[in-house]
Design a protein around this motif. Structure first.
Motif, PDB file in Angstrom:
ATOM      1  N   ARG A 164       0.796  -1.011   0.244  1.00  0.00           N
ATOM      2  CA  ARG A 164       0.036   0.105  -0.139  1.00  0.00           C
ATOM      3  C   ARG A 164       0.939   1.085   0.001  1.00  0.00           C
ATOM      4  NH1 ARG A 164      -3.473  -3.377   3.823  1.00  0.00           N
ATOM      5  NH2 ARG A 164      -5.347  -3.531   2.751  1.00  0.00           N
ATOM      6  N   ASN A 165       2.096   0.995  -0.255  1.00  0.00           N
ATOM      7  CA  ASN A 165       3.177   2.180  -0.246  1.00  0.00           C
ATOM      8  C   ASN A 165       3.284   2.980   0.844  1.00  0.00           C
ATOM      9  OD1 ASN A 165       3.384   1.736  -3.080  1.00  0.00           O
ATOM     10  ND2 ASN A 165       1.416   2.721  -3.507  1.00  0.00           N
ATOM     11  N   ALA A 166       3.222   2.210   2.035  1.00  0.00           N
ATOM     12  CA  ALA A 166       3.436   2.996   3.307  1.00  0.00           C
ATOM     13  C   ALA A 166       5.126   2.962   3.263  1.00  0.00           C
ATOM     14  CB  ALA A 166       3.096   1.994   4.402  1.00  0.00           C
ATOM     15  N   ARG A 167       5.530   3.715   4.323  1.00  0.00           N
ATOM     16  CA  ARG A 167       6.884   3.767   4.457  1.00  0.00           C
ATOM     17  C   ARG A 167       7.547   3.318   5.753  1.00  0.00           C
ATOM     18  NH1 ARG A 167       9.154   5.310  -0.402  1.00  0.00           N
ATOM     19  NH2 ARG A 167       8.010   7.168  -1.008  1.00  0.00           N
ATOM     20  N   ILE A 168       8.318   2.400   5.726  1.00  0.00           N
ATOM     21  CA  ILE A 168       8.745   1.545   6.749  1.00  0.00           C
ATOM     22  C   ILE A 168      10.135   2.146   7.300  1.00  0.00           C
ATOM     23  CG2 ILE A 168       9.275  -0.662   7.999  1.00  0.00           C
ATOM     24  CD1 ILE A 168       6.456  -0.349   6.555  1.00  0.00           C
ATOM     25  N   VAL A 169      10.046   2.633   8.657  1.00  0.00           N
ATOM     26  CA  VAL A 169      11.309   2.910   9.379  1.00  0.00           C
ATOM     27  C   VAL A 169      11.650   2.143  10.401  1.00  0.00           C
ATOM     28  CG1 VAL A 169      12.160   5.190  10.284  1.00  0.00           C
ATOM     29  CG2 VAL A 169      10.229   5.720   8.828  1.00  0.00           C
ATOM     30  N   PHE A 170      12.798   1.942  10.542  1.00  0.00           N
ATOM     31  CA  PHE A 170      13.611   1.064  11.676  1.00  0.00           C
ATOM     32  C   PHE A 170      14.686   1.579  12.233  1.00  0.00           C
ATOM     33  CE2 PHE A 170      16.356  -2.587  12.516  1.00  0.00           C
ATOM     34  CZ  PHE A 170      15.627  -3.289  13.295  1.00  0.00           C
ATOM     35  N   ASP A 171      14.798   1.492  13.580  1.00  0.00           N
ATOM     36  CA  ASP A 171      16.033   1.872  14.248  1.00  0.00           C
ATOM     37  C   ASP A 171      16.666   0.714  14.857  1.00  0.00           C
ATOM     38  OD1 ASP A 171      17.474   2.961  16.481  1.00  0.00           O
ATOM     39  OD2 ASP A 171      16.535   4.721  16.689  1.00  0.00           O
ATOM     40  N   ASN A 172      17.833   0.407  14.641  1.00  0.00           N
ATOM     41  CA  ASN A 172      18.353  -0.856  14.972  1.00  0.00           C
ATOM     42  C   ASN A 172      18.361  -1.225  16.474  1.00  0.00           C
ATOM     43  OD1 ASN A 172      20.584   0.914  15.706  1.00  0.00           O
ATOM     44  ND2 ASN A 172      21.925  -0.378  14.621  1.00  0.00           N
ATOM     45  N   ASN A 173      18.775  -0.265  17.309  1.00  0.00           N
ATOM     46  CA  ASN A 173      18.686  -0.635  18.737  1.00  0.00           C
ATOM     47  C   ASN A 173      18.786  -1.706  19.197  1.00  0.00           C
ATOM     48  OD1 ASN A 173      18.317   2.324  19.601  1.00  0.00           O
ATOM     49  ND2 ASN A 173      16.396   2.195  19.971  1.00  0.00           N
ATOM     50  N   TYR A 174      19.964  -2.550  19.319  1.00  0.00           N
ATOM     51  CA  TYR A 174      20.114  -3.757  19.611  1.00  0.00           C
ATOM     52  C   TYR A 174      20.596  -3.930  21.106  1.00  0.00           C
ATOM     53  CZ  TYR A 174      23.157  -8.230  19.545  1.00  0.00           C
ATOM     54  OH  TYR A 174      23.450  -9.384  20.160  1.00  0.00           O
ATOM     55  N   ARG A 175      19.698  -4.805  21.697  1.00  0.00           N
ATOM     56  CA  ARG A 175      20.223  -5.070  23.101  1.00  0.00           C
ATOM     57  C   ARG A 175      20.256  -6.472  23.323  1.00  0.00           C
ATOM     58  NH1 ARG A 175      20.564  -0.251  21.999  1.00  0.00           N
ATOM     59  NH2 ARG A 175      19.386   1.354  23.050  1.00  0.00           N
ATOM     60  N   PRO A 176      21.550  -6.991  23.554  1.00  0.00           N
ATOM     61  CA  PRO A 176      21.980  -8.333  23.588  1.00  0.00           C
ATOM     62  C   PRO A 176      21.024  -9.035  24.730  1.00  0.00           C
ATOM     63  CG  PRO A 176      23.836  -7.215  23.247  1.00  0.00           C
ATOM     64  CD  PRO A 176      22.654  -6.118  23.611  1.00  0.00           C
ATOM     65  N   ARG A 177      20.819  -8.596  25.834  1.00  0.00           N
ATOM     66  CA  ARG A 177      20.297  -9.166  26.949  1.00  0.00           C
ATOM     67  C   ARG A 177      18.517  -9.460  26.749  1.00  0.00           C
ATOM     68  NH1 ARG A 177      20.475  -4.858  31.773  1.00  0.00           N
ATOM     69  NH2 ARG A 177      22.184  -4.202  30.289  1.00  0.00           N
ATOM     70  N   LEU A 178      18.197  -8.765  25.679  1.00  0.00           N
ATOM     71  CA  LEU A 178      16.757  -8.896  25.106  1.00  0.00           C
ATOM     72  C   LEU A 178      16.688 -10.334  24.316  1.00  0.00           C
ATOM     73  CD1 LEU A 178      15.190  -5.634  24.598  1.00  0.00           C
ATOM     74  CD2 LEU A 178      15.121  -6.849  26.798  1.00  0.00           C
ATOM     75  N   TRP A 179      17.961 -11.013  23.853  1.00  0.00           N
ATOM     76  CA  TRP A 179      17.659 -11.844  22.897  1.00  0.00           C
ATOM     77  C   TRP A 179      18.466 -13.345  23.564  1.00  0.00           C
ATOM     78  CZ3 TRP A 179      15.159 -11.359  18.560  1.00  0.00           C
ATOM     79  CH2 TRP A 179      14.945 -10.002  17.902  1.00  0.00           C
ATOM     80  N   ALA A 180      17.827 -14.395  23.052  1.00  0.00           N
ATOM     81  CA  ALA A 180      18.431 -15.748  23.627  1.00  0.00           C
ATOM     82  C   ALA A 180      19.790 -15.956  22.999  1.00  0.00           C
ATOM     83  CB  ALA A 180      17.513 -16.948  23.121  1.00  0.00           C
ATOM     84  N   SER A 181      20.180 -15.358  21.906  1.00  0.00           N
ATOM     85  CA  SER A 181      21.294 -15.671  21.234  1.00  0.00           C
ATOM     86  C   SER A 181      21.568 -14.427  19.986  1.00  0.00           C
ATOM     87  CB  SER A 181      21.631 -16.976  20.711  1.00  0.00           C
ATOM     88  OG  SER A 181      20.831 -17.090  19.563  1.00  0.00           O
ATOM     89  N   VAL A 182      22.879 -14.122  19.728  1.00  0.00           N
ATOM     90  CA  VAL A 182      23.000 -13.213  18.441  1.00  0.00           C
ATOM     91  C   VAL A 182      22.588 -13.770  17.350  1.00  0.00           C
ATOM     92  CG1 VAL A 182      25.210 -14.275  18.292  1.00  0.00           C
ATOM     93  CG2 VAL A 182      24.631 -11.999  17.482  1.00  0.00           C
ATOM     94  N   GLU A 183      22.459 -15.182  17.191  1.00  0.00           N
ATOM     95  CA  GLU A 183      22.081 -15.743  16.041  1.00  0.00           C
ATOM     96  C   GLU A 183      20.496 -15.524  15.786  1.00  0.00           C
ATOM     97  OE1 GLU A 183      25.746 -17.579  16.917  1.00  0.00           O
ATOM     98  OE2 GLU A 183      23.841 -17.438  18.181  1.00  0.00           O
ATOM     99  N   GLU A 184      19.755 -15.742  17.280  1.00  0.00           N
ATOM    100  CA  GLU A 184      18.332 -15.364  16.888  1.00  0.00           C
ATOM    101  C   GLU A 184      18.073 -14.017  16.452  1.00  0.00           C
ATOM    102  OE1 GLU A 184      14.406 -15.567  19.711  1.00  0.00           O
ATOM    103  OE2 GLU A 184      16.242 -14.853  20.598  1.00  0.00           O
ATOM    104  N   ALA A 185      18.809 -13.099  17.007  1.00  0.00           N
ATOM    105  CA  ALA A 185      18.692 -11.522  16.729  1.00  0.00           C
ATOM    106  C   ALA A 185      18.941 -11.237  15.332  1.00  0.00           C
ATOM    107  CB  ALA A 185      19.801 -10.763  17.748  1.00  0.00           C
ATOM    108  N   ARG A 186      19.924 -11.693  15.023  1.00  0.00           N
ATOM    109  CA  ARG A 186      20.486 -11.514  13.426  1.00  0.00           C
ATOM    110  C   ARG A 186      19.226 -12.210  12.554  1.00  0.00           C
ATOM    111  NH1 ARG A 186      26.667 -13.965  13.770  1.00  0.00           N
ATOM    112  NH2 ARG A 186      27.723 -11.962  14.582  1.00  0.00           N
ATOM    113  N   ALA A 187      18.792 -13.173  12.907  1.00  0.00           N
ATOM    114  CA  ALA A 187      17.686 -13.757  11.989  1.00  0.00           C
ATOM    115  C   ALA A 187      16.557 -12.930  11.972  1.00  0.00           C
ATOM    116  CB  ALA A 187      17.369 -15.352  12.367  1.00  0.00           C
ATOM    117  N   ALA A 188      16.025 -12.296  12.990  1.00  0.00           N
ATOM    118  CA  ALA A 188      15.049 -11.514  13.328  1.00  0.00           C
ATOM    119  C   ALA A 188      15.380 -10.217  12.492  1.00  0.00           C
ATOM    120  CB  ALA A 188      14.788 -11.190  14.676  1.00  0.00           C
TER     121      ALA A 188
END
Length: 306
Positions: free
Chosen positions: A163-187
């Motif tokens: 529908r031509n919406a604009r998607i804006v993303f701020d990376n804000n990576y916080r390791p403690r919120l993820w089970a592993s860096v691999e899970e975060a990378r995939a997401a």
């Protein structure tokens, strides 16, 4: 950026109870969270030139009531906020050292927002999100939504792009919120192909993807096909690649840094607001630096209005 006037912007994420630890041992209570901070500053920057809604889930407690009251006072729409009976928002405490750098302590595992996209009440919200002109979310959003929530977010992003919406993303990576860096990378890799504007903190990109320098970051996002990439580097110059052009915009110097909380969030808000109003990437970055320079001279995430 070409959107309807005024544009409708939905920011997806978490707001928490914020406790600011003072030098005398006392605690100052307020509210904050990366996308909420951006929503507040974006609403202030846009004024009547934009409609800002926040998408989250809260409890039915007095803190959640106070959050909604404070957002309404900032002209942030509450129509996409779920109130879950018996649940509570998350909580965090900020401890700041003499140089203005901060340490965060979190209590958020049972926060209502974890079920933001998985409750029956989420269905109409998910259906409405693709109708917005701009969708904004962060790496923290990805973490707190969990696997099922991220799957639903991907469906929303796909429909929104159609529908031509604009998607804006701020990376804000916080390791403690993820089970592993691999899970975060995939997401992260699952959502990045949908992103139109990537607002990136260089340190987070290097921590997550092991990029050796800024040029490596730009090269990676060029391969993904991201049209506009902004590299936030704190007190150093901001680097931008947009439509084949490169920009380098110096940060604004301040005499004394009090608290760097929400520096990046406020930069992102002012940058996006300026772009929505037709400013060039360089002028938008200058606006981002101006606001961030004010924010870091005041304790807490949200500075007083005016």
């Amino acid at each position: 950026m070409n959107t309807r006037n005024p544009p409708r912007i939905a920011l997806i994420g978490e707001c928490m109870i914020e406790l600011q630890h003072r030098a005398d041992g006392s605690l100052q209570q307020s509210f904050g969270g990366d996308t909420l901070n951006t929503a507040v500053y974006l609403s202030r920057e846009l004024g009547e030139q934009g409609v800002v809604d926040y998408v989250t889930a809260l409890g039915d407690d007095s803190f959640s009531d106070a959050m909604c009251q404070s957002w309404a006072a900032e002209n942030i729409g509450l129509g996409m906020v779920q109130r879950l009976p018996g649940r509570l928002p998350g909580l965090y405490c900020i401890q700041t050292d003499a140089a203005g750098e901060r340490r965060f302590l979190y209590w958020r595992n049972e926060a209502a927002v974890r079920d933001c996209f998985t409750t029956p009440a989420a269905a109409p919200i998910l259906a409405a999100l693709p109708e917005y002109d701009v969708l904004y979310f962060s790496g923290i959003t990805l973490a707190i939504l969990g696997v099922q929530g991220r799957e639903r977010l991907l469906e929303v992003l796909s429909q929104a792009r159609k529908r031509n919406a604009r998607i804006v993303f701020d990376n804000n990576y916080r390791p403690r919120l993820w089970a592993s860096v691999e899970e975060a990378r995939a997401a992260y890799r699952s959502v990045l192909p949908f992103v139109d504007i990537a607002l990136l903190t260089v340190d987070d990109e290097q921590a997550l993807f092991d990029y050796v320098d800024c040029e490596a970051v730009f090269t990676a996002y060029e391969q993904i096909g991201t049209p506009e990439v902004v590299l936030k580097r704190g007190a150093e110059t901001c680097l931008i690649r947009c439509a084949g052009e490169s920009f380098e915009v110096p940060a604004q110097k301040v005499e004394r840094v009090v608290d760097t909380t929400a520096a990046g969030d406020s930069f992102s808000a002012a940058y996006l607001a300026a772009r929505l109003k037709g400013a060039s990437p360089a002028d938008a970055a200058e606006a981002g630096h101006r606001l961030a320079s004010r924010v870091i001279q005041v304790p807490g995430a949200l500075i007083p209005r005016g």
